[in-house]
Scaffold this active site. Structure first.
Site, PDB file in Angstrom:
ATOM      1  N   ASP A   8       0.872  -1.178   0.000  1.00  0.00           N
ATOM      2  CA  ASP A   8       0.000   0.000   0.000  1.00  0.00           C
ATOM      3  C   ASP A   8       0.911   1.231   0.000  1.00  0.00           C
ATOM      4  O   ASP A   8       2.135   1.121  -0.179  1.00  0.00           O
ATOM      5  CB  ASP A   8      -1.009  -0.053   1.157  1.00  0.00           C
ATOM      6  CG  ASP A   8      -0.377   0.160   2.529  1.00  0.00           C
ATOM      7  OD1 ASP A   8       0.858   0.337   2.610  1.00  0.00           O
ATOM      8  OD2 ASP A   8      -1.129   0.158   3.518  1.00  0.00           O
ATOM      9  N   HIS A   9       0.324   2.417   0.229  1.00  0.00           N
ATOM     10  CA  HIS A   9       1.112   3.653   0.216  1.00  0.00           C
ATOM     11  C   HIS A   9       2.171   3.665   1.323  1.00  0.00           C
ATOM     12  O   HIS A   9       3.168   4.367   1.209  1.00  0.00           O
ATOM     13  CB  HIS A   9       0.174   4.854   0.383  1.00  0.00           C
ATOM     14  CG  HIS A   9      -0.678   4.748   1.614  1.00  0.00           C
ATOM     15  ND1 HIS A   9      -1.758   3.876   1.683  1.00  0.00           N
ATOM     16  CD2 HIS A   9      -0.580   5.335   2.827  1.00  0.00           C
ATOM     17  CE1 HIS A   9      -2.307   3.967   2.888  1.00  0.00           C
ATOM     18  NE2 HIS A   9      -1.598   4.833   3.597  1.00  0.00           N
ATOM     19  N   CYS A  65       3.193  -3.082   4.036  1.00  0.00           N
ATOM     20  CA  CYS A  65       2.369  -1.920   4.383  1.00  0.00           C
ATOM     21  C   CYS A  65       3.088  -1.168   5.498  1.00  0.00           C
ATOM     22  O   CYS A  65       4.289  -1.373   5.696  1.00  0.00           O
ATOM     23  CB  CYS A  65       0.932  -2.313   4.739  1.00  0.00           C
ATOM     24  SG  CYS A  65       0.711  -3.348   6.194  1.00  0.00           S
ATOM     25  N   GLY A  66       2.389  -0.307   6.208  1.00  0.00           N
ATOM     26  CA  GLY A  66       3.059   0.481   7.245  1.00  0.00           C
ATOM     27  C   GLY A  66       3.609  -0.408   8.348  1.00  0.00           C
ATOM     28  O   GLY A  66       4.762  -0.283   8.766  1.00  0.00           O
ATOM     29  N   THR A  67       2.783  -1.322   8.817  1.00  0.00           N
ATOM     30  CA  THR A  67       3.182  -2.225   9.904  1.00  0.00           C
ATOM     31  C   THR A  67       3.403  -3.657   9.426  1.00  0.00           C
ATOM     32  O   THR A  67       3.991  -4.451  10.163  1.00  0.00           O
ATOM     33  CB  THR A  67       2.075  -2.284  10.963  1.00  0.00           C
ATOM     34  OG1 THR A  67       0.876  -2.755  10.319  1.00  0.00           O
ATOM     35  CG2 THR A  67       1.826  -0.920  11.601  1.00  0.00           C
ATOM     36  N   GLY A  68       2.862  -4.005   8.291  1.00  0.00           N
ATOM     37  CA  GLY A  68       2.846  -5.399   7.825  1.00  0.00           C
ATOM     38  C   GLY A  68       1.667  -6.170   8.403  1.00  0.00           C
ATOM     39  O   GLY A  68       1.349  -7.271   7.939  1.00  0.00           O
ATOM     40  N   ILE A  69       1.018  -5.606   9.395  1.00  0.00           N
ATOM     41  CA  ILE A  69      -0.044  -6.339  10.101  1.00  0.00           C
ATOM     42  C   ILE A  69      -1.293  -6.472   9.232  1.00  0.00           C
ATOM     43  O   ILE A  69      -1.858  -7.564   9.085  1.00  0.00           O
ATOM     44  CB  ILE A  69      -0.382  -5.653  11.445  1.00  0.00           C
ATOM     45  CG1 ILE A  69       0.837  -5.678  12.373  1.00  0.00           C
ATOM     46  CG2 ILE A  69      -1.570  -6.353  12.116  1.00  0.00           C
ATOM     47  CD1 ILE A  69       0.678  -4.835  13.630  1.00  0.00           C
ATOM     48  N   GLY A  70      -1.743  -5.369   8.651  1.00  0.00           N
ATOM     49  CA  GLY A  70      -2.951  -5.419   7.818  1.00  0.00           C
ATOM     50  C   GLY A  70      -2.774  -6.377   6.645  1.00  0.00           C
ATOM     51  O   GLY A  70      -3.662  -7.196   6.355  1.00  0.00           O
ATOM     52  N   MET A  71      -1.608  -6.296   5.999  1.00  0.00           N
ATOM     53  CA  MET A  71      -1.335  -7.184   4.867  1.00  0.00           C
ATOM     54  C   MET A  71      -1.375  -8.641   5.312  1.00  0.00           C
ATOM     55  O   MET A  71      -1.944  -9.495   4.628  1.00  0.00           O
ATOM     56  CB  MET A  71       0.035  -6.874   4.256  1.00  0.00           C
ATOM     57  CG  MET A  71       0.083  -5.587   3.456  1.00  0.00           C
ATOM     58  SD  MET A  71      -0.909  -5.706   1.943  1.00  0.00           S
ATOM     59  CE  MET A  71      -0.217  -4.350   0.988  1.00  0.00           C
ATOM     60  N   HIS A  98       9.929 -24.012   9.320  1.00  0.00           N
ATOM     61  CA  HIS A  98       8.914 -24.668  10.156  1.00  0.00           C
ATOM     62  C   HIS A  98       7.488 -24.532   9.640  1.00  0.00           C
ATOM     63  O   HIS A  98       6.674 -25.425   9.837  1.00  0.00           O
ATOM     64  CB  HIS A  98       8.958 -24.098  11.583  1.00  0.00           C
ATOM     65  CG  HIS A  98      10.230 -24.420  12.302  1.00  0.00           C
ATOM     66  ND1 HIS A  98      10.421 -24.138  13.641  1.00  0.00           N
ATOM     67  CD2 HIS A  98      11.389 -25.001  11.879  1.00  0.00           C
ATOM     68  CE1 HIS A  98      11.634 -24.529  14.012  1.00  0.00           C
ATOM     69  NE2 HIS A  98      12.249 -25.045  12.960  1.00  0.00           N
ATOM     70  N   ARG A 132       8.409 -33.347  11.195  1.00  0.00           N
ATOM     71  CA  ARG A 132       7.348 -33.041  12.164  1.00  0.00           C
ATOM     72  C   ARG A 132       6.618 -31.737  11.816  1.00  0.00           C
ATOM     73  O   ARG A 132       5.448 -31.566  12.137  1.00  0.00           O
ATOM     74  CB  ARG A 132       7.909 -32.978  13.583  1.00  0.00           C
ATOM     75  CG  ARG A 132       8.845 -31.812  13.845  1.00  0.00           C
ATOM     76  CD  ARG A 132       9.490 -31.926  15.224  1.00  0.00           C
ATOM     77  NE  ARG A 132      10.199 -30.739  15.621  1.00  0.00           N
ATOM     78  CZ  ARG A 132      11.416 -30.407  15.185  1.00  0.00           C
ATOM     79  NH1 ARG A 132      12.048 -31.167  14.326  1.00  0.00           N
ATOM     80  NH2 ARG A 132      12.002 -29.304  15.604  1.00  0.00           N
ATOM     81  N   HIS A 133       7.330 -30.838  11.121  1.00  0.00           N
ATOM     82  CA  HIS A 133       6.708 -29.564  10.740  1.00  0.00           C
ATOM     83  C   HIS A 133       5.646 -29.773   9.660  1.00  0.00           C
ATOM     84  O   HIS A 133       4.652 -29.039   9.617  1.00  0.00           O
ATOM     85  CB  HIS A 133       7.771 -28.578  10.273  1.00  0.00           C
ATOM     86  CG  HIS A 133       8.822 -28.331  11.305  1.00  0.00           C
ATOM     87  ND1 HIS A 133       8.537 -27.776  12.533  1.00  0.00           N
ATOM     88  CD2 HIS A 133      10.146 -28.617  11.310  1.00  0.00           C
ATOM     89  CE1 HIS A 133       9.651 -27.708  13.243  1.00  0.00           C
ATOM     90  NE2 HIS A 133      10.632 -28.217  12.541  1.00  0.00           N
TER      91      HIS A 133
HETATM   92  C1  RB5 Z   1      -1.996   2.775   6.475  1.00  0.00           C
HETATM   93  O1  RB5 Z   1      -2.054   3.984   7.141  1.00  0.00           O
HETATM   94  C2  RB5 Z   1      -1.693   1.658   7.448  1.00  0.00           C
HETATM   95  O2  RB5 Z   1      -2.799   1.423   8.253  1.00  0.00           O
HETATM   96  C3  RB5 Z   1      -1.316   0.393   6.703  1.00  0.00           C
HETATM   97  O3  RB5 Z   1      -0.198   0.644   5.903  1.00  0.00           O
HETATM   98  C4  RB5 Z   1      -0.961  -0.800   7.560  1.00  0.00           C
HETATM   99  O4  RB5 Z   1      -0.014  -0.464   8.521  1.00  0.00           O
HETATM  100  C5  RB5 Z   1      -2.101  -1.523   8.118  1.00  0.00           C
HETATM  101  O5  RB5 Z   1      -1.932  -2.534   8.823  1.00  0.00           O
END
Ligand code: RB5
Length: 148
Positions: A8-9, A65-71, A98, A132-133
């Site tokens: 993303d951006h 993405c910004g955190t990688g979490i959303g992706m 693993h 095992r994995h």
């Molecule tokens: C965008 O502002 C941000 O929310 C996105 O890049 C990402 O970090 C979401 O998990």
């Protein structure tokens, strides 16, 4: 190996770093954007890449993405996807060995381009240990077959 990459951006700079790594490693890839100046929605990039990996069109995916979490949350909704969010090389190596992860997620607001490059290289070259994995990964696949 064919790799699909997208961001993303919030992940454009690291995505370009990963593209240059893939060029250097002579690994075939397609960059699915974003080519954006403004704000976009990470599921619009994570889900198509995850579907292309799940279908076998691509062997692996890398999502930023910004955190990688959303992706990673979005990619892991797709059946057959094991997306690992990694911000260190130990985890990147371990998740290939693993978990047989098929998508790597990273956050550009968490780590810099140099570390992201090292993480991607370790992850791209890491081998699944099986044994095992394989049984453990198989339990996830069996759950998917039954419930998704
Ligand atoms: C965008 O502002 C941000 O929310 C996105 O890049 C990402 O970090 C979401 O998990």
């Amino acid at each position: 190996m064919r790799v699909a990459i997208a961001s993303d951006h919030g992940g454009i700079h690291i995505r370009k770093e990963i593209a240059s790594l893939l060029d250097e490693l002579k690994i075939e890839y397609v960059d699915f954007g974003c080519d954006c100046e403004g704000s976009v929605d990470y599921p619009d990039y994570a889900l198509p890449v995850a579907e292309k990996v799940a279908s076998g069109e691509f062997d692996r995916g890398i999502l930023i993405c910004g955190t990688g979490i959303g992706m990673s949350i979005a990619a892991n909704k797709v059946k057959g996807i094991r997306c690992a969010l990694c911000h260190d090389t130990f985890s990147a190596k371990a998740t290939r060995a693993h978990n047989d992860s098929n998508i790597l997620a990273m956050g550009e607001r968490v780590i810099g381009p140099g570390l992201a490059r090292e993480i991607a290289q370790v992850w791209l070259t890491g081998k699944f240990e099986g044994g095992r994995h394989a049984g453990r990964v198989g339990k996830i696949s069996a759950y998917e077959e039954k419930h998704l």
